[in-house]
Design a protein around this motif. Structure first.
Motif, PDB file in Angstrom:
ATOM      1  N   ALA A   1      -8.866  -5.553  53.917  1.00 47.93           N
ATOM      2  CA  ALA A   1      -9.381  -6.835  54.426  1.00 47.93           C
ATOM      3  C   ALA A   1     -11.063  -6.495  54.569  1.00 47.93           C
ATOM      4  O   ALA A   1     -11.444  -5.797  54.935  1.00 47.93           O
ATOM      5  CB  ALA A   1      -8.681  -7.174  55.734  1.00 47.93           C
ATOM      6  N   PRO A   2     -11.620  -7.720  54.203  1.00 55.34           N
ATOM      7  CA  PRO A   2     -13.028  -7.837  54.082  1.00 55.34           C
ATOM      8  C   PRO A   2     -13.528  -7.862  55.637  1.00 55.34           C
ATOM      9  O   PRO A   2     -12.825  -8.531  56.359  1.00 55.34           O
ATOM     10  CB  PRO A   2     -13.559  -8.792  53.167  1.00 55.34           C
ATOM     11  N   PRO A   3     -14.811  -7.703  55.721  1.00 52.46           N
ATOM     12  CA  PRO A   3     -15.565  -8.040  56.950  1.00 52.46           C
ATOM     13  C   PRO A   3     -15.292  -9.428  57.245  1.00 52.46           C
ATOM     14  O   PRO A   3     -15.308 -10.386  56.549  1.00 52.46           O
ATOM     15  CB  PRO A   3     -16.884  -7.698  56.963  1.00 52.46           C
ATOM     16  N   GLY A   4     -14.821 -10.002  58.530  1.00 55.68           N
ATOM     17  CA  GLY A   4     -14.774 -11.362  58.966  1.00 55.68           C
ATOM     18  C   GLY A   4     -13.373 -11.642  58.949  1.00 55.68           C
ATOM     19  O   GLY A   4     -13.250 -12.986  59.260  1.00 55.68           O
ATOM     20  N   VAL A   5     -12.508 -10.802  58.692  1.00 52.93           N
ATOM     21  CA  VAL A   5     -11.033 -10.982  58.678  1.00 52.93           C
ATOM     22  C   VAL A   5     -10.262 -10.108  59.639  1.00 52.93           C
ATOM     23  O   VAL A   5     -10.478  -9.077  59.790  1.00 52.93           O
ATOM     24  CB  VAL A   5     -10.320 -10.863  57.108  1.00 52.93           C
ATOM     25  N   ARG A   6      -9.419 -10.768  60.557  1.00 49.45           N
ATOM     26  CA  ARG A   6      -8.499 -10.082  61.259  1.00 49.45           C
ATOM     27  C   ARG A   6      -7.157  -9.970  61.080  1.00 49.45           C
ATOM     28  O   ARG A   6      -6.537 -11.173  60.787  1.00 49.45           O
ATOM     29  CB  ARG A   6      -8.725 -10.398  62.852  1.00 49.45           C
ATOM     30  N   ILE A   7      -6.393  -8.919  60.999  1.00 48.40           N
ATOM     31  CA  ILE A   7      -4.849  -8.891  60.424  1.00 48.40           C
ATOM     32  C   ILE A   7      -4.139  -8.571  61.638  1.00 48.40           C
ATOM     33  O   ILE A   7      -4.311  -7.866  62.498  1.00 48.40           O
ATOM     34  CB  ILE A   7      -4.666  -7.793  59.449  1.00 48.40           C
ATOM     35  N   ILE A   8      -3.240  -9.746  61.935  1.00 47.55           N
ATOM     36  CA  ILE A   8      -2.499  -9.939  63.061  1.00 47.55           C
ATOM     37  C   ILE A   8      -0.871  -9.994  62.901  1.00 47.55           C
ATOM     38  O   ILE A   8      -0.659 -10.634  61.806  1.00 47.55           O
ATOM     39  CB  ILE A   8      -3.035 -10.787  64.234  1.00 47.55           C
ATOM     40  N   ALA A   9      -0.173  -9.666  63.866  1.00 51.00           N
ATOM     41  CA  ALA A   9       1.423  -9.948  63.808  1.00 51.00           C
ATOM     42  C   ALA A   9       1.368 -11.518  64.346  1.00 51.00           C
ATOM     43  O   ALA A   9       0.869 -11.984  65.017  1.00 51.00           O
ATOM     44  CB  ALA A   9       2.100  -8.935  64.612  1.00 51.00           C
ATOM     45  N   VAL A  10       2.925 -11.773  63.666  1.00 55.44           N
ATOM     46  CA  VAL A  10       3.492 -12.891  64.355  1.00 55.44           C
ATOM     47  C   VAL A  10       4.693 -12.809  64.803  1.00 55.44           C
ATOM     48  O   VAL A  10       5.555 -12.065  64.415  1.00 55.44           O
ATOM     49  CB  VAL A  10       3.717 -14.031  63.118  1.00 55.44           C
ATOM     50  N   HIS A  11       5.129 -13.303  66.099  1.00 56.29           N
ATOM     51  CA  HIS A  11       6.408 -13.175  66.639  1.00 56.29           C
ATOM     52  C   HIS A  11       6.873 -14.533  67.163  1.00 56.29           C
ATOM     53  O   HIS A  11       6.238 -15.565  66.983  1.00 56.29           O
ATOM     54  CB  HIS A  11       6.181 -12.242  67.821  1.00 56.29           C
ATOM     55  N   GLY A  12       8.040 -14.591  67.411  1.00 53.51           N
ATOM     56  CA  GLY A  12       8.663 -15.585  68.005  1.00 53.51           C
ATOM     57  C   GLY A  12       9.546 -16.558  66.839  1.00 53.51           C
ATOM     58  O   GLY A  12      10.418 -17.514  67.387  1.00 53.51           O
ATOM     59  N   GLY A  13       9.545 -15.885  65.735  1.00 54.45           N
ATOM     60  CA  GLY A  13      10.497 -16.542  64.736  1.00 54.45           C
ATOM     61  C   GLY A  13      11.152 -15.567  64.015  1.00 54.45           C
ATOM     62  O   GLY A  13      11.570 -14.273  64.555  1.00 54.45           O
ATOM     63  N   PRO A  14      12.100 -15.856  63.068  1.00 57.37           N
ATOM     64  CA  PRO A  14      13.010 -14.990  62.348  1.00 57.37           C
ATOM     65  C   PRO A  14      12.049 -13.837  61.848  1.00 57.37           C
ATOM     66  O   PRO A  14      10.792 -14.113  61.448  1.00 57.37           O
ATOM     67  CB  PRO A  14      13.251 -15.597  60.973  1.00 57.37           C
ATOM     68  N   GLN A  15      12.446 -12.366  61.854  1.00 50.98           N
ATOM     69  CA  GLN A  15      11.586 -11.384  61.194  1.00 50.98           C
ATOM     70  C   GLN A  15      11.198 -11.637  59.701  1.00 50.98           C
ATOM     71  O   GLN A  15      12.201 -11.781  59.150  1.00 50.98           O
ATOM     72  CB  GLN A  15      12.338 -10.007  61.806  1.00 50.98           C
ATOM     73  N   GLU A  16      10.000 -11.599  59.442  1.00 51.12           N
ATOM     74  CA  GLU A  16       9.905 -11.816  57.902  1.00 51.12           C
ATOM     75  C   GLU A  16       9.394 -10.404  57.343  1.00 51.12           C
ATOM     76  O   GLU A  16       8.167  -9.829  57.179  1.00 51.12           O
ATOM     77  CB  GLU A  16       8.425 -12.754  57.996  1.00 51.12           C
ATOM     78  N   LEU A  17      10.337  -9.649  56.946  1.00 50.41           N
ATOM     79  CA  LEU A  17      10.130  -8.419  56.260  1.00 50.41           C
ATOM     80  C   LEU A  17       9.837  -8.651  55.077  1.00 50.41           C
ATOM     81  O   LEU A  17      10.338  -9.471  54.063  1.00 50.41           O
ATOM     82  CB  LEU A  17      11.585  -7.727  56.460  1.00 50.41           C
ATOM     83  N   ARG A  18       8.915  -7.381  54.269  1.00 52.67           N
ATOM     84  CA  ARG A  18       8.503  -7.381  53.007  1.00 52.67           C
ATOM     85  C   ARG A  18       8.768  -5.890  52.621  1.00 52.67           C
ATOM     86  O   ARG A  18       8.522  -4.809  53.458  1.00 52.67           O
ATOM     87  CB  ARG A  18       7.184  -7.782  52.683  1.00 52.67           C
TER      88      ARG A  18
END
Length: 301
Positions: free
Chosen positions: A257-274
């Motif tokens: 991820a370049p500067p200026g981007v934050r990578i975060i998790a998402v919860h509360g729905g179906p688990q989106e596995l990859r």
């Protein structure tokens, strides 16, 4: 049935059609006219005494006879190419491994694996190419790549219905992540609830050959607002950094991820596995391919 008069050109054209999936794509790749490709396919089908390709509206599919011919054609063409390289004084093909990879793998996983392999096995030559899952699966079948690094999403169906079944090794399975601008309200924490994604603007692009929008969080209960469309993952992340919208990313891209981007998790729905999977045809790998497979296993982020 007599293959004695089948030319190497016809074999190469047949392999290209099998890999590309259409006569038009094969003609473009080879620099031939479509009629020339059709003539070469007709000649090899006459020699086989059987139809080798099933013509469909969405392209071609190998028949059972076509699978047999392709398997042996790939072996013959590889031997010819190896002979040509040896006569030219180039490294033997046994020291070369051909890898196909899904688009975002080139940001982190592929460079790390190649760097690791170069340190441990400097004599091995890696030739790689980016492609969609369907094109890389066809390339495996056609024998033009030895290994394919693929991304997979639920319900994790088989890659194709051809025989023999491809061997799949899961290198990693992680949850899908969300990329947000650092100045965005959602960037304040380490995770967000899926309900907070309603009304957001998205940076997305269509998956190859599908209607699915890659970059929009799956399962949103609204029609998403697409602010920008892009196929390239690096372009998407830089658009996020510019504050142009949100996009989804695999966990393996977090380090890119370049500067200026934050990578975060998402919860509360179906688990989106990859998953990231390593695919290949069954059978013993060459030493070069086995070493590359080991490097991919040990460097997967």
């Amino acid at each position: 049935m007599d293959f004695s008069d089948v030319s190497l050109v016809a074999l190469r054209v047949f392999r290209e059609v099998a890999e590309r999936g259409t006569f038009t794509a094969a003609a473009t790749s080879l620099g031939y006219t479509q009629s020339a490709v059709s003539r070469q396919i007709a000649s090899i089908e006459r020699a086989a005494g059987a139809s080798l390709l099933e013509r469909r509206r969405d392209g071609v599919r190998l028949t059972t006879a076509g699978q047999v011919v392709l398997r042996n054609a790939a072996r013959v063409l590889d031997q010819i190419d190896a002979t040509t390289r040896e006569l030219a004084g180039l490294p033997a093909e046994g020291g070369t491994v051909r890898l196909g990879w899904f688009p975002s793998a080139g940001a982190v996983l592929l460079p790390r694996a190649i760097a690791s392999l170069r340190r441990s096995q400097p004599a091995i030559r890696v030739v790689s190419r980016e492609g969609s899952t369907p094109s890389l699966v066809r390339a495996l079948r056609a024998g033009t790549v030895d290994l394919a690094l693929l991304a997979s999403a639920p319900p994790f169906r088989p890659l194709d219905a051809e025989s023999p079944t491809l061997e799949l090794e899961t290198l990693i399975e992680r949850s899908l992540m969300l990329a947000v601008p650092t100045g965005h309200p959602l960037a304040a924490g380490d995770s967000v609830d899926v309900a907070e994604l309603r009304g957001q603007r998205w940076i997305a692009g269509p998956a190859a050959g599908e209607d699915t929008l890659m970059g929009v969080w799956p399962g949103l209960d609204e029609r998403p607002e697409i602010a920008h469309t892009a196929r390239d993952w690096l372009a998407k992340l830089h658009l996020v950094a510019a504050g142009a919208g949100l996009t989804t990313v695999s966990a393996s891209l977090a380090g890119a991820a370049p500067p200026g981007v934050r990578i975060i998790a998402v919860h509360g729905g179906p688990q989106e596995l990859r998953r990231i999977v390593l695919a290949r045809l069954p059978g013993r790998l060459t030493d070069a391919a086995a070493h590359l497979a080991d490097a991919l296993r040990t460097t997967v982020p």
